[in-house]
Design an enzyme around this catalytic site. Structure first.
Site, mmCIF file in Angstrom:
data_model
loop_
_atom_site.group_PDB
_atom_site.id
_atom_site.type_symbol
_atom_site.label_atom_id
_atom_site.label_comp_id
_atom_site.label_asym_id
_atom_site.label_seq_id
_atom_site.Cartn_x
_atom_site.Cartn_y
_atom_site.Cartn_z
ATOM 1 N N ARG A 153 42.723 27.483 -103.857
ATOM 2 C CA ARG A 153 41.934 26.279 -104.160
ATOM 3 C C ARG A 153 42.238 25.179 -103.148
ATOM 4 O O ARG A 153 41.330 24.517 -102.631
ATOM 5 C CB ARG A 153 42.272 25.813 -105.579
ATOM 6 C CG ARG A 153 41.502 24.606 -106.104
ATOM 7 C CD ARG A 153 41.927 24.366 -107.547
ATOM 8 N NE ARG A 153 41.226 23.265 -108.195
ATOM 9 C CZ ARG A 153 41.672 22.010 -108.262
ATOM 10 N NH1 ARG A 153 42.832 21.695 -107.684
ATOM 11 N NH2 ARG A 153 40.984 21.076 -108.896
ATOM 12 N N SER B 203 42.883 17.627 -113.173
ATOM 13 C CA SER B 203 42.464 18.354 -111.978
ATOM 14 C C SER B 203 43.271 19.650 -111.829
ATOM 15 O O SER B 203 43.180 20.526 -112.678
ATOM 16 C CB SER B 203 42.566 17.459 -110.740
ATOM 17 O OG SER B 203 41.974 18.069 -109.616
ATOM 18 N N LEU B 204 44.127 19.775 -110.788
ATOM 19 C CA LEU B 204 44.914 21.010 -110.660
ATOM 20 C C LEU B 204 45.797 21.224 -111.889
ATOM 21 O O LEU B 204 46.168 22.353 -112.217
ATOM 22 C CB LEU B 204 45.772 20.988 -109.394
ATOM 23 C CG LEU B 204 47.100 20.236 -109.435
ATOM 24 C CD1 LEU B 204 48.253 21.127 -109.884
ATOM 25 C CD2 LEU B 204 47.410 19.628 -108.093
ATOM 26 N N GLN C 57 34.626 22.384 -112.090
ATOM 27 C CA GLN C 57 35.606 21.311 -111.912
ATOM 28 C C GLN C 57 35.796 20.931 -110.445
ATOM 29 O O GLN C 57 36.110 19.783 -110.132
ATOM 30 C CB GLN C 57 36.946 21.776 -112.523
ATOM 31 C CG GLN C 57 38.005 20.704 -112.637
ATOM 32 C CD GLN C 57 39.360 21.223 -112.187
ATOM 33 O OE1 GLN C 57 39.510 21.696 -111.060
ATOM 34 N NE2 GLN C 57 40.333 21.147 -113.070
ATOM 35 N N HIS D 99 36.423 16.579 -105.949
ATOM 36 C CA HIS D 99 35.572 16.326 -107.117
ATOM 37 C C HIS D 99 34.286 15.581 -106.783
ATOM 38 O O HIS D 99 33.923 14.604 -107.439
ATOM 39 C CB HIS D 99 36.361 15.598 -108.215
ATOM 40 C CG HIS D 99 37.553 16.373 -108.687
ATOM 41 N ND1 HIS D 99 37.423 17.547 -109.401
ATOM 42 C CD2 HIS D 99 38.876 16.160 -108.515
ATOM 43 C CE1 HIS D 99 38.635 18.021 -109.659
ATOM 44 N NE2 HIS D 99 39.531 17.209 -109.122
ATOM 45 N N GLN E 66 47.349 16.142 -108.493
ATOM 46 C CA GLN E 66 47.833 15.873 -107.141
ATOM 47 C C GLN E 66 48.207 14.409 -106.966
ATOM 48 O O GLN E 66 47.574 13.528 -107.543
ATOM 49 C CB GLN E 66 46.763 16.264 -106.112
ATOM 50 C CG GLN E 66 47.352 16.536 -104.744
ATOM 51 C CD GLN E 66 46.475 17.440 -103.911
ATOM 52 O OE1 GLN E 66 45.748 18.264 -104.437
ATOM 53 N NE2 GLN E 66 46.551 17.308 -102.604
#
Length: 311
Positions: free
Chosen positions: A119, A94-95, A252, A203, A9
């Site tokens: 998500r 991440s994503l 995660q 996170h 992101q």
């Protein structure tokens, strides 16, 4: 050896994917499939905006994935390249880990889009707007960042969210604690501390409601073994087992993105070439984390054509 890597992101921008879709049927097919899976005009939002809608987590996450996968599909279908032949590992920030799993055939495109939409919604819902924050600590390493976060916590959540490279670590948590960390950062050895323009504290333990939501969603999603191993964010090690992938994707949501360690570990196995799809965000982090590796970014048709000739 080579790794295909996928951005997270913050790499979204109005206009993303437009030129690629105009030039390539393979790219158009990706954007159309994602739109149909989500039941929304995401591609129109990507190309025309408005920006304040694109940056919403529930839109930005599937948009970044779609753009990265479109870039890869153009390389595969029009460049005649098979990922399994040219990549030894995949990884994403991440994503981007979902993009990597989609790229490696572990999760199909429609399912990946739906999981990321869910998500994004779950992450946004986990913490009321304004209650959480994230900040980048620049010119500091993981140990210093941990010390700054611990000193600032004062009983509130404040932890390291992303260990990006040797000079950039992101912290996440309660807004007041993150603001205290920014105030403390210079005195504790950081060059700069910058509040990030994000809508939720990703996170960190405050994301536990989102992790619970993703556990349910991932339990129902079909996940196959990837064509090549995926370096997982939370372990910085390769994984190829579907059940383990599912578990690590849940972890995660609240866990630290160990990107610097992942890059170092991939290089230690012999990876000499990192190819970033759909962005130019991860390449500089890779360069700062390991020396003597080649980094390529594939964003435009020209980039893809040049890459296809070099593989």
């Amino acid at each position: 050896m080579r790794a295909f890597i996928f951005p997270g992101q913050g790499s979204q921008a109005v206009g993303m994917g437009k030129a690629l879709a105009e030039a390539s049927p393979a790219a158009r097919a990706v954007f159309q499939e994602v739109d149909e899976a989500l039941g929304q005009h995401l591609f129109r939002l990507m190309t025309e905006g408005p920006e304040d809608q694109l940056v919403l987590t529930e839109n930005a996450q599937p948009a970044i994935m779609a753009n990265a996968i479109a870039t890869l599909r153009v390389l595969e279908q029009e460049g005649g390249i098979r990922l399994a032949d040219k990549a030894d590992y995949v990884a994403g920030h991440s994503l981007g880990e979902y993009s990597a799993l989609c790229a490696a055939g572990a999760i199909d495109l429609a399912t990946t889009a739906l999981l990321l939409k869910h998500r994004g919604q779950a992450m946004q819902a986990a913490v009321p707007v304004g209650k959480g924050a994230m900040a980048a600590l620049l010119g500091t390493d993981l140990d210093k960042a941990r010390a700054i976060a611990a000193a600032a916590a004062e009983g509130e959540v404040c932890t390291v969210a992303n260990d990006n490279d040797p000079g950039q670590v992101v912290i996440s948590g309660a807004r007041a604690a993150v603001e205290r960390a920014i105030a403390l950062a210079k005195d504790m050895g950081a060059k700069r501390a910058v509040l990030l323009p994000v809508s939720a504290p990703f996170h960190c333990p405050l994301m536990q409601p989102a992790a619970d939501a993703m556990e349910k969603a991932l339990a129902e999603a079909r996940i196959d073994s990837p064509l090549v191993p995926v370096f997982a964010n939370v372990t910085a090690s390769p994984v190829g087992d579907a059940d383990t992938i599912r578990r690590l994707l849940v972890e995660q949501v609240t866990g630290m993105v160990r990107w610097r360690e992942s890059v170092i570990a991939m290089a230690a196995t012999g990876v000499e070439h990192f190819v970033e799809f759909g962005g130019k965000v991860l390449g500089p982090m890779v360069k700062r984390s390991v020396a003597d590796v080649e980094v390529t970014s594939a964003v435009t048709m020209d980039d893809i054509e040049t890459l296809a000739k070099s593989l």
